[in-house]
Each structure stands twice: as structure tokens, then as C-alpha cells.
Design a protein around this motif. Structure first.
Motif, PDB file in Angstrom:
ATOM      1  N   GLN A 382      10.947  -6.953   8.782  1.00 44.73           N
ATOM      2  CA  GLN A 382      10.189  -6.815   7.403  1.00 44.73           C
ATOM      3  C   GLN A 382       9.223  -5.514   7.561  1.00 44.73           C
ATOM      4  N   LEU A 383       9.400  -4.689   6.642  1.00 44.07           N
ATOM      5  CA  LEU A 383       8.575  -3.369   6.619  1.00 44.07           C
ATOM      6  C   LEU A 383       7.675  -3.422   5.387  1.00 44.07           C
ATOM      7  N   PRO A 384       6.396  -2.784   5.375  1.00 40.58           N
ATOM      8  CA  PRO A 384       5.555  -2.782   4.397  1.00 40.58           C
ATOM      9  C   PRO A 384       6.139  -1.765   3.052  1.00 40.58           C
ATOM     10  N   GLU A 385       5.376  -1.483   2.211  1.00 41.46           N
ATOM     11  CA  GLU A 385       6.185  -0.579   1.102  1.00 41.46           C
ATOM     12  C   GLU A 385       6.421   0.554   1.846  1.00 41.46           C
ATOM     13  N   VAL A 386       7.387   1.483   1.410  1.00 47.44           N
ATOM     14  CA  VAL A 386       7.600   2.736   1.887  1.00 47.44           C
ATOM     15  C   VAL A 386       6.530   3.635   1.960  1.00 47.44           C
ATOM     16  N   SER A 387       5.676   3.522   0.981  1.00 47.02           N
ATOM     17  CA  SER A 387       4.478   4.458   0.748  1.00 47.02           C
ATOM     18  C   SER A 387       3.626   4.244   1.793  1.00 47.02           C
ATOM     19  N   HIS A 388       3.693   3.128   2.475  1.00 48.70           N
ATOM     20  CA  HIS A 388       2.402   3.031   3.657  1.00 48.70           C
ATOM     21  C   HIS A 388       3.032   3.635   4.694  1.00 48.70           C
ATOM     22  N   TRP A 389       4.351   4.012   5.086  1.00 48.25           N
ATOM     23  CA  TRP A 389       4.565   4.540   6.500  1.00 48.25           C
ATOM     24  C   TRP A 389       5.377   5.704   5.997  1.00 48.25           C
ATOM     25  N   ASP A 390       5.841   6.087   4.935  1.00 46.70           N
ATOM     26  CA  ASP A 390       6.402   7.275   4.597  1.00 46.70           C
ATOM     27  C   ASP A 390       5.218   8.457   4.564  1.00 46.70           C
ATOM     28  N   GLN A 391       4.507   8.935   5.450  1.00 39.41           N
ATOM     29  CA  GLN A 391       3.425   9.745   5.179  1.00 39.41           C
ATOM     30  C   GLN A 391       3.561  10.954   6.010  1.00 39.41           C
ATOM     31  N   PRO A 392       2.965  12.016   6.071  1.00 37.96           N
ATOM     32  CA  PRO A 392       2.878  13.389   6.587  1.00 37.96           C
ATOM     33  C   PRO A 392       2.616  13.124   8.027  1.00 37.96           C
ATOM     34  N   GLN A 393       1.247  12.085   8.508  1.00 39.13           N
ATOM     35  CA  GLN A 393       1.173  12.005   9.731  1.00 39.13           C
ATOM     36  C   GLN A 393       2.017  11.455  10.548  1.00 39.13           C
ATOM     37  N   TYR A 394       2.934  10.837  10.091  1.00 37.78           N
ATOM     38  CA  TYR A 394       4.187  10.117  10.812  1.00 37.78           C
ATOM     39  C   TYR A 394       5.331  11.260  10.902  1.00 37.78           C
ATOM     40  N   TYR A 395       5.158  12.469  10.893  1.00 40.60           N
ATOM     41  CA  TYR A 395       6.086  13.379  11.286  1.00 40.60           C
ATOM     42  C   TYR A 395       5.731  13.508  12.906  1.00 40.60           C
TER      43      TYR A 395
END
Length: 454
Positions: A382-395
Motif C-alpha cells: 500500500q502506497l500513499p497518494e502519488v503526489s506524496h512521493w512523486d516529488q523532485p527530491q526523490y530523484y
């Protein structure tokens, strides 16, 4: 004298002063440095330090000097005997080297072995002096240096094997309070994985305990391991190393050379010189047969535990069977593109590193408790909303050597989706002219339309 006149690079500075008529005896009144200096280490000596610590005796007299005061011995030989030894820093075992030549110089005159340098050759005869240069241009000297290098290599490889087989290793991590017993690799892998601090593969390191002593000594003295600046307290040092990404050692610091096997492998070469050699020279006369090529294993690390695998298939199988985590299924269900997969892996890595559930954000005392929570609550997939982890910092990778990232691939829909249009021109990055670009330019069409309407 049978030898030709040779000036070796290591003696060049000294010989320049001599040739210019400078009185070398004046060096007794000032500091005399005949090779690069190193800060004294209480824990271990340099590559050329004596193994047993016995004093080293001059080759031409009975004067002796402590093994750690080699510079004073070299200065003594120049001032009192006018003898210069070339490339001292490349002699693998200086005490044994000196012992050998002390015996040989009692058997034959020094001119049979050394090049003779006449100072101030164009000046008055009373101002001329003879200096003697002992270097590996003499075959006997080169053979001796090579034998000492081979002997040192055998000793180092034997020491490394003992460390690899040692199961009595016990040490506390220098970054946290966790203790490790058994084999050194467990601590080194822990520092690389949990603290993003890697000093290299365990099998490439020798004198590991002394290496760790050296690093801990620097940290206890509030010194950054990379830039080697000193700070006022541990908090400031910790913040500096984290923000500047200085959680690594300074590769240009030669004090670390003695801890890596590569520095013992080739006579007269440092690891930088070995690495900078053109590999093409090795294959000039060989066939282009790559049938015996063996790829280095990737050694990917599991997202949830310390398990490592040499292939990505084994790692995916382990995570699915042991932790019920299926990365392929998440990629398919969410239609994740390549960089979204990168962000997801880095996000999960960071959350687990901080002992925080990536689904519900609950915090735990240890990673083991967190993993158990993920299983009990069914949060593994189970993952949180995509917007929670689809962030530039996780590049940016949580672990810079994360092999799991190298195995990610584009989703099928990315290459075979219906949105691809044959009308869209593809311009090569190395195109030599802009003709194709101009013909298909949106700006050009707008200007043309504007000109027509006016």
C-alpha cells in the motif's frame, strides 16, 4: 665508473641547488625535506615504515635513527656522506633496503654503484664537491627494490587473508552505538548502507582495524573525513558532513594508501597511476575475444532487510517471497514510468532508513519493528497518494551505490502507447545543422501564419 651520469627526478631539487653552487651544508641550519611529509600517526606507520620498529643504520657509518625519523637519516647521509638515494618513497621496505646496501658498500667502493655528481663544475676547484646518487638505474638496485616490493605484497596479502577469515572482530560503529562482532564486512556494509559512508569493498582493504582507528581519531578531533577541516563541536561537524555530502574519505590523502591492496600491486606505481593507464595497451596484440568476460555481480540490497543478491531476479524473488513486496506489480498497476520508479524506490529507502512507515507515516524505534508493522497491517503493497512521493527530491538516491536503481526499466506503455504520433519530428542530439528543426519549428509556422494574415 661504468654508469652513465643520471639525474633522477626524486633528486632533481637537491641537484639543482647543488649545480647552482648553493652550499648543501647550509641545510643543517634549516629544515631539510627530501620527500613529501606525513602527519605522524600513533596507530600505524606508512608503506615504508619498519615492521618491527628497530632503528635504521646509515649505510656508510654506525649512526642509527628511529624508523619513523627516516627524513633525519636521509639528511644525515646528504650532509655527512654526500649520498642521495633516489625515489625513497617508492622503496617498499626501507630498513631492509638500507641493510642490504650497508653490506654491499663494505665489499666494494661506492663509485661502483653510484653516479657521481660534481657540483659547481665550472667554478674554482676548491668550491667543487662530489655527490653520489644511488638509484634504480643500477640493475642491482632495481632488482632489490622489486624483491622488497614482492615480499611486502606477500606479507600484505597474508595479512588480508587473516582479516577475511577472522571471526573475532568486535567494534562499535563510529556513527552510531550499534556493535558488530564476527567479521569486519558486517560493520563496513552497515556504514555503507545505514550511514552512506563507504570506504570500499571489504576484500579491497587491509589493516582494517588500523584504518578504522585512523578515521575515528579524525572524528574525535572534530575533523571532516573528506575536506579535513576542523570544527568547533560534533554537532557542527555532523551537519557539515551531511549537508556537504562529505561522508567519504579524501582520495587525495596519501595516508590512506596503505589500507588498499591496489597500492601494493605494482612496483613504483600509486593507485592513481595504475587506474590512469590506458587499458588499450594491454590488448594491442590480442584478439577481440570476449568469451571469457565475466560481469561483476551487482550485489543489490533488499528494501526491507540486509539480504543481498548477485542478480536482480533473485532480489525481486526474495522481496516477493519474504516480504510480499512485488515491485513489478506496482509498476504495472500504477503504470509507472522510469523516473517514477526511481522516485518510488528512493522514497521507500528513505522512509525505511528513518524507521517510518511509507504508507501511514507511523514512526518506530527500529527498522525491524517497522518491517513487522508493514506485514501485520498489510501496508507492504500500500502506497500513499502519488503526489506524496512523486516529488523532485526523490530523484536523488538515498544510497549513492544503490544497485536496485540500475535494474529499473521503462514500462511497456511508455514505448508502445497510443499517444505516439508519426507526425512528431525526432531531431538527433548531435545534428550538424538546424535545417530539419527549422522546417518543423512551431515558431516558424506561427510567423508564417502571421505574415499571411497581415
Amino acid at each position: 665508473m661504468s654508469q652513465t651520469f643520471i639525474l633522477c627526478e626524486s633528486a632533481a631539487c637537491l641537484c639543482d641547488d647543488i649545480m647552482q653552487g648553493h652550499d648543501v651544508r647550509d641545510m643543517g641550519e634549516q629544515d631539510c625535506i627530501l620527500e613529501p611529509l606525513c602527519f605522524p600517526e600513533q596507530l600505524c606507520g606508512s608503506l615504508t615504515a619498519s615492521i618491527d620498529g628497530h632503528p635504521v643504520t646509515c649505510v656508510l657509518c654506525s649512526d642509527s635513527f628511529p624508523s619513523l625519523e627516516k627524513d633525519q637519516l636521509l639528511k644525515h647521509m646528504v650532509l655527512d656522506h654526500k649520498l642521495v638515494i633516489a625515489d625513497v618513497k617508492l622503496i617498499a621496505d626501507f630498513p631492509r633496503y638500507m641493510l642490504y646496501w650497508k653490506k654491499r658498500l663494505t665489499e666494494q667502493p661506492i663509485t661502483d654503484f653510484c653516479s657521481v655528481i660534481k657540483t659547481n663544475s665550472e667554478g674554482p676547484e676548491e668550491q667543487q664537491e662530489l655527490y653520489f646518487l644511488l638509484c634504480d638505474a643500477l640493475p642491482e638496485d632495481r632488482i632489490l627494490r622489486e624483491q622488497l616490493q614482492q615480499r611486502r605484497l606477500e606479507e600484505v596479502l597474508e595479512q588480508q587473508q587473516k582479516e577475511r577469515d577472522d571471526t573475532t572482530f568486535h567494534r562499535t560503529c563510529m556513527f552510531c552505538s550499534e556493535e558488530f562482532t564476527g567479521n569486519r564486512s558486517s560493520l563496513l556494509n552497515h556504514m555503507a548502507k545505514e550511514h552512506s559512508f563507504s570506504i570500499g569493498l571489504p576484500d579491497n582493504i587491509v589493516y582494517c582495524t588500523q584504518f578504522l582507528h585512523t578515521l575515528e581519531w579524525k572524528l574525535e578531533n572534530l575533523q571532516c573525513l573528506y575536506c579535513e577541516k576542523t570544527f568547533r563541536d560534533k554537532t557542527t561537524l555532523k551537519d557539515h558532513m551531511r549537508k556537504k555530502q562529505h561522508r567519504r574519505i579524501n582520495a587525495k590523502n596519501n595516508d590512506y594508501d596503505r589500507f588498499y591492496i591496489i597500492n601494493y600491486l605494482e612496483f613504483g606505481k600509486t593507485w592513481e597511476e595504475v587506474q590512469s593507464e590506458d587499458d588499450r595497451e594491454m590488448f594491442e596484440d590480442e584478439d577481440d575475444d570476449w568469451s571469457d568476460w565475466q560481469a561483476h555481480p551487482v550485489c543489490a540490497v533488499c528494501l526491507f532487510c540486509e539480504q543481498q543478491a548477485e542478480t536482480m531476479e533473485k532480489m525481486y524473488t526474495h522481496m516477493e517471497e519474504t516480504h510480499e513486496f512485488d515491485l513489478h506489480k506496482l509498476k504495472t498497476d500504477l503504470n509507472l514510468k522510469f523516473y517514477q520508479q526511481v522516485k518510488l524506490v528512493n522514497y521507500i529507502r528513505r522512509e525505511l532508513h528513518q524507521c517510518r512507515c511509507y504508507c501511514c507515516q507511523e514512526k518506530f524505534e527500529s527498522k525491524e519493528e517497522l518491517v513487522q508493522h508493514l506485514v501485520n497491517k498489510g501496508h507492504v503493497m500500500q502506497l500513499p497518494e502519488v503526489s506524496h512521493w512523486d516529488q523532485p527530491q526523490y530523484y536523488f538516491p538515498t544510497y549513492e551505490n544503490d544497485a536496485l536503481l540500475t535494474a529499473l526499466s521503462d514500462s511497456e506503455s511508455e514505448s508502445e502507447g497510443p499517444n505516439h504520433s508519426s507526425d512528431v519530428p525526432v531531431i538527433a542530439e548531435d545534428i550538424s545543422n538546424l535545417k530539419a528543426l527549422k522546417q518543423n519549428s512551431v515558431l516558424g509556422k506561427l510567423l508564417k501564419d502571421r505574415g499571411g494574415s497581415s
